[in-house]
Design a protein around this motif. Structure first.
Motif, PDB file in Angstrom:
ATOM      1  N   SER A 146       7.251   5.326  -6.186  1.00 47.30           N
ATOM      2  CA  SER A 146       6.940   4.091  -5.465  1.00 47.30           C
ATOM      3  C   SER A 146       6.610   4.351  -4.006  1.00 47.30           C
ATOM      4  N   ASP A 147       7.019   5.510  -3.478  1.00 42.24           N
ATOM      5  CA  ASP A 147       6.649   5.839  -2.097  1.00 42.24           C
ATOM      6  C   ASP A 147       5.152   6.087  -1.970  1.00 42.24           C
ATOM      7  N   LEU A 148       4.530   6.622  -3.022  1.00 44.97           N
ATOM      8  CA  LEU A 148       3.072   6.805  -2.982  1.00 44.97           C
ATOM      9  C   LEU A 148       2.353   5.461  -3.107  1.00 44.97           C
ATOM     10  N   VAL A 149       2.896   4.566  -3.921  1.00 41.42           N
ATOM     11  CA  VAL A 149       2.338   3.210  -3.990  1.00 41.42           C
ATOM     12  C   VAL A 149       2.457   2.537  -2.623  1.00 41.42           C
ATOM     13  N   GLY A 150       3.550   2.817  -1.945  1.00 44.97           N
ATOM     14  CA  GLY A 150       3.781   2.222  -0.633  1.00 44.97           C
ATOM     15  C   GLY A 150       2.770   2.620   0.414  1.00 44.97           C
ATOM     16  N   LYS A 151       2.138   3.761   0.252  1.00 47.51           N
ATOM     17  CA  LYS A 151       1.106   4.166   1.214  1.00 47.51           C
ATOM     18  C   LYS A 151      -0.061   3.181   1.231  1.00 47.51           C
ATOM     19  N   THR A 152      -0.269   2.494   0.120  1.00 48.31           N
ATOM     20  CA  THR A 152      -1.336   1.480   0.075  1.00 48.31           C
ATOM     21  C   THR A 152      -0.880   0.185   0.718  1.00 48.31           C
ATOM     22  N   HIS A 153       0.243  -0.369   0.260  1.00 49.33           N
ATOM     23  CA  HIS A 153       0.606  -1.680   0.810  1.00 49.33           C
ATOM     24  C   HIS A 153       1.084  -1.585   2.258  1.00 49.33           C
ATOM     25  N   ALA A 154       1.368  -0.367   2.734  1.00 50.98           N
ATOM     26  CA  ALA A 154       1.699  -0.208   4.153  1.00 50.98           C
ATOM     27  C   ALA A 154       0.512  -0.544   5.053  1.00 50.98           C
ATOM     28  N   GLU A 155      -0.713  -0.435   4.529  1.00 46.99           N
ATOM     29  CA  GLU A 155      -1.916  -0.713   5.320  1.00 46.99           C
ATOM     30  C   GLU A 155      -2.292  -2.194   5.323  1.00 46.99           C
ATOM     31  N   ALA A 156      -1.650  -2.988   4.477  1.00 45.17           N
ATOM     32  CA  ALA A 156      -2.067  -4.380   4.308  1.00 45.17           C
ATOM     33  C   ALA A 156      -1.652  -5.237   5.505  1.00 45.17           C
ATOM     34  N   ASP A 157      -2.432  -6.278   5.769  1.00 44.33           N
ATOM     35  CA  ASP A 157      -2.038  -7.274   6.763  1.00 44.33           C
ATOM     36  C   ASP A 157      -1.715  -8.622   6.118  1.00 44.33           C
ATOM     37  N   LEU A 158      -1.859  -8.697   4.785  1.00 43.32           N
ATOM     38  CA  LEU A 158      -1.499  -9.915   4.051  1.00 43.32           C
ATOM     39  C   LEU A 158      -1.257  -9.537   2.598  1.00 43.32           C
ATOM     40  N   VAL A 159      -0.152 -10.017   2.042  1.00 41.92           N
ATOM     41  CA  VAL A 159       0.099  -9.887   0.603  1.00 41.92           C
ATOM     42  C   VAL A 159      -0.261 -11.212  -0.054  1.00 41.92           C
ATOM     43  N   VAL A 160      -1.224 -11.167  -0.973  1.00 43.07           N
ATOM     44  CA  VAL A 160      -1.559 -12.345  -1.776  1.00 43.07           C
ATOM     45  C   VAL A 160      -0.823 -12.174  -3.102  1.00 43.07           C
ATOM     46  N   ALA A 161       0.271 -12.887  -3.248  1.00 36.94           N
ATOM     47  CA  ALA A 161       1.133 -12.745  -4.420  1.00 36.94           C
ATOM     48  C   ALA A 161       0.736 -13.775  -5.469  1.00 36.94           C
ATOM     49  N   VAL A 162       0.413 -13.299  -6.656  1.00 31.24           N
ATOM     50  CA  VAL A 162      -0.065 -14.172  -7.734  1.00 31.24           C
ATOM     51  C   VAL A 162       0.965 -14.144  -8.863  1.00 31.24           C
ATOM     52  N   GLY A 163       1.643 -15.266  -9.050  1.00 25.64           N
ATOM     53  CA  GLY A 163       2.665 -15.316 -10.099  1.00 25.64           C
ATOM     54  C   GLY A 163       3.776 -14.324  -9.872  1.00 25.64           C
ATOM     55  N   TYR A 164       4.034 -14.000  -8.607  1.00 27.09           N
ATOM     56  CA  TYR A 164       5.037 -12.975  -8.305  1.00 27.09           C
ATOM     57  C   TYR A 164       6.430 -13.566  -8.496  1.00 27.09           C
ATOM     58  N   ASP A 165       7.231 -12.912  -9.325  1.00 25.13           N
ATOM     59  CA  ASP A 165       8.586 -13.384  -9.611  1.00 25.13           C
ATOM     60  C   ASP A 165       9.576 -12.380  -9.035  1.00 25.13           C
ATOM     61  N   PRO A 166      10.315 -12.748  -7.990  1.00 27.61           N
ATOM     62  CA  PRO A 166      11.219 -11.787  -7.369  1.00 27.61           C
ATOM     63  C   PRO A 166      12.386 -11.376  -8.247  1.00 27.61           C
ATOM     64  N   ILE A 167      12.511 -11.964  -9.443  1.00 27.03           N
ATOM     65  CA  ILE A 167      13.551 -11.499 -10.358  1.00 27.03           C
ATOM     66  C   ILE A 167      13.343 -10.035 -10.704  1.00 27.03           C
TER      67      ILE A 167
END
Length: 542
Positions: A257-278
């Motif tokens: 997940s740290d490698l996945v994090g290299k992508t979302h670390a660059e984002a300036d907005l998260v567009v969450a679609v049907g995101y369930d924090p469960i």
């Protein structure tokens, strides 16, 4: 005219709403209901070895059919056993009706053998809990089904008072069952969403289980392609975007997940679609200060002091995606070539390697043998984290896990139910040897139902996730070895033949033979658990 009894009305209503299997362990109070099932076409009772397994099976029937899965447990210990599977349906968002015996009105609140308050027991585990009355049992079941299907799906408990099953009543039929309609989003909220998206230089899409339920896969892919956006998935949203799609950026929370994090670390907005924090709280992976635009049927559950909510669209998901798709096309600021390089590096690390037979190589072989339309269920453990990131999932529903409830022992009952629901589809499960021990008795269920099913057990004699956490704290290994050494034991368990594989070639041969068999087969892969150490429990948050 009192032409039938309560039990026949209840069973007929379940059958007419689309229920094909009722899972459970019977009681004396269930005998009339079982007889009604036996004499009613189109519905069967499936004897489970444990009520918890019955609950898991009902969960999967609800997921795969869209009709509430149904399970039963008796008083006291039957209900508490059932509760594990019931909680799973609620937190994994599967429609379910959980039936239990209940004391008759004259004995409620009295001191009686096995008696506890089932309404109180199931209240925190379900969306609602209720009990039938003789003349309105069908109406109660219809209401239970509506609640189970509406909003975020989940379980509803229905008590069956002892002695009521044989009461003579008028025949009653159940009407059409449908979830409550999801309201359209407010126009002002759509305006805020499109404004936030238009202003963002590098928005990233985060897709959750709600998007799977909303069936908006095509819109998500179109949105990613229209604006050149990376797409993150939660584990239970696997299959919404193909792993080889240029926008696919990986799965949150699971291996590397740290490698996945290299992508979302660059984002300036998260567009969450049907995101369930469960599945995974926003704050556990979003960098502090990162803004959120939420599209879901429920309000966003996020620390709004750490994360500004730039837009919040509550209601039907598809219209919100359509509003974004109506914006002028053009790539945002993402470098998709760099994303491709990161993704390739991640999958290289997850590929099977030379040396001791490890779980990555085992998953590679299984993926190659299982057809793309096949279903793989998995249990909970270190192997789940590899599957979440590494397993190629052609479409939602072809990989089934529990990531809201996360109960060990889930994988085998889940596979049994998947095979009952999809008898013509190849089905397998992947279990750790620790999780296998929790519901091993359900092998007897697979034998009774004569289900062609491949049960893959990753034997490493180790509760690897906990052992890794112990070692990270520099604690000695204690309480996590499953056994000192060896296999799960014997050439056959509960009448299911066992083949042991010590390398990829033996594993492939055993799998091919297993999928060709006409009944359940265990393929036990003897693996080195140390491969997990460098892949799982990585840093999720940049």
């Amino acid at each position: 005219m009192k032409s039938t009894n309560v039990a026949r009305n209840v069973v007929g209503a379940l059958r007419d709403m689309g229920v094909r299997h009722v899972f459970g362990v019977p009681s004396g109070g269930w005998v009339d209901y079982m007889e009604a099932i036996r004499t009613t076409d189109g519905i069967d009772f499936v004897l489970a070895s444990h009520e918890g397994g019955a609950g898991f099976m009902a969960d999967i029937c609800g997921r795969l059919t869209g009709v509430p899965g149904v399970c039963f447990g008796t008083f006291g210990p039957g209900a508490t056993n059932l509760a594990t599977g019931v909680g799973g349906a609620t937190l994994d968002r599967s429609p379910m009706i959980a039936l239990t015996d209940e004391m008759p009105a004259s004995l409620r609140g009295r001191t009686v053998q096995m008696a506890i308050d089932h309404q109180a027991l199931f209240a925190p585990l379900t969306k609602a809990t209720m009990r039938i009355e003789a003349d309105t049992a069908v109406t109660t079941l219809a209401e239970a089904a509506r609640i189970a299907l509406s909003g975020r799906p989940g379980a509803v408990h229905v008590g069956l008072p002892q002695g009521m099953s044989a009461v003579a009543v008028a025949a009653a039929a159940i009407g059409a069952i449908a979830a409550d309609p999801v309201p359209a989003p407010a126009a002002a909220d759509l305006d805020a969403l499109t404004a936030a998206f238009a202003a963002a230089a590098k928005p990233v899409l985060a897709i959750g289980l709600g998007a799977v339920h909303a069936r908006v896969q095509d819109r998500i892919v179109a949105l990613a392609e229209r604006f050149g956006l990376p797409v993150l998935l939660t584990p239970m949203a696997k299959g919404m975007v193909a792993e080889d799609h240029p926008s696919y950026a990986g799965v949150l929370f699971h291996a590397l997940s740290d490698l996945v994090g290299k992508t979302h670390a660059e984002a300036d907005l998260v567009v969450a679609v049907g995101y369930d924090p469960i599945e995974f709280n926003y704050e556990s992976w979003m960098k502090d200060g990162l803004a959120l635009a939420s599209i879901d049927i429920a309000p966003a559950d996020i620390d709004r002091e750490k994360h500004p909510v730039a837009a919040e669209v509550v209601g039907a998901i598809a219209p919100a995606l359509d509003a974004l798709l109506a914006l002028p096309a053009g790539p945002k600021g993402w470098d998709l070539a760099a994303l491709a390089t990161r993704k390739a590096a991640m999958f290289t690390k997850l590929a099977g390697r030379e040396g001791p037979f490890g779980p990555c190589a085992a998953l590679d072989v299984l993926r190659d043998v299982l057809p793309d339309d096949g279903i793989m269920t998995c249990d909970v453990g270190a192997h789940t984290h590899l599957i979440g990131q590494h397993w190629r999932t052609p479409k939602p529903g072809t990989q089934i896990m529990t990531n809201g409830w996360s109960a060990m022992g889930f994988g085998l009952p889940a596979a049994i139910a998947a095979k009952l629901c999809r008898p013509d589809t190849p089905v397998c499960c992947v279990l750790g040897d620790g999780g296998f021990l929790m519901t091993a008795g359900e092998l007897a269920t697979a034998v009774r139902e004569n289900l062609p099913l491949v049960i893959v057990i990753f034997t490493d004699n180790d509760l690897a996730l906990i052992r890794i956490k112990q070692e990270k704290k520099q604690n000695p290994i204690y309480g996590t070895p499953v056994r000192a050494e060896g296999t799960i034991g014997g050439p056959s368990l509960f009448g299911v033949p066992v083949t042991v594989a010590r390398d990829p070639a033996e594993f492939r041969a055993a799998l091919e033979a297993g999928f060709a068999a006409d009944g359940p087969v265990i393929v036990e892969a003897l693996l080195d658990s140390r491969e997990y150490d460098e892949l799982v429990l990585r840093k999720d948050k940049p």
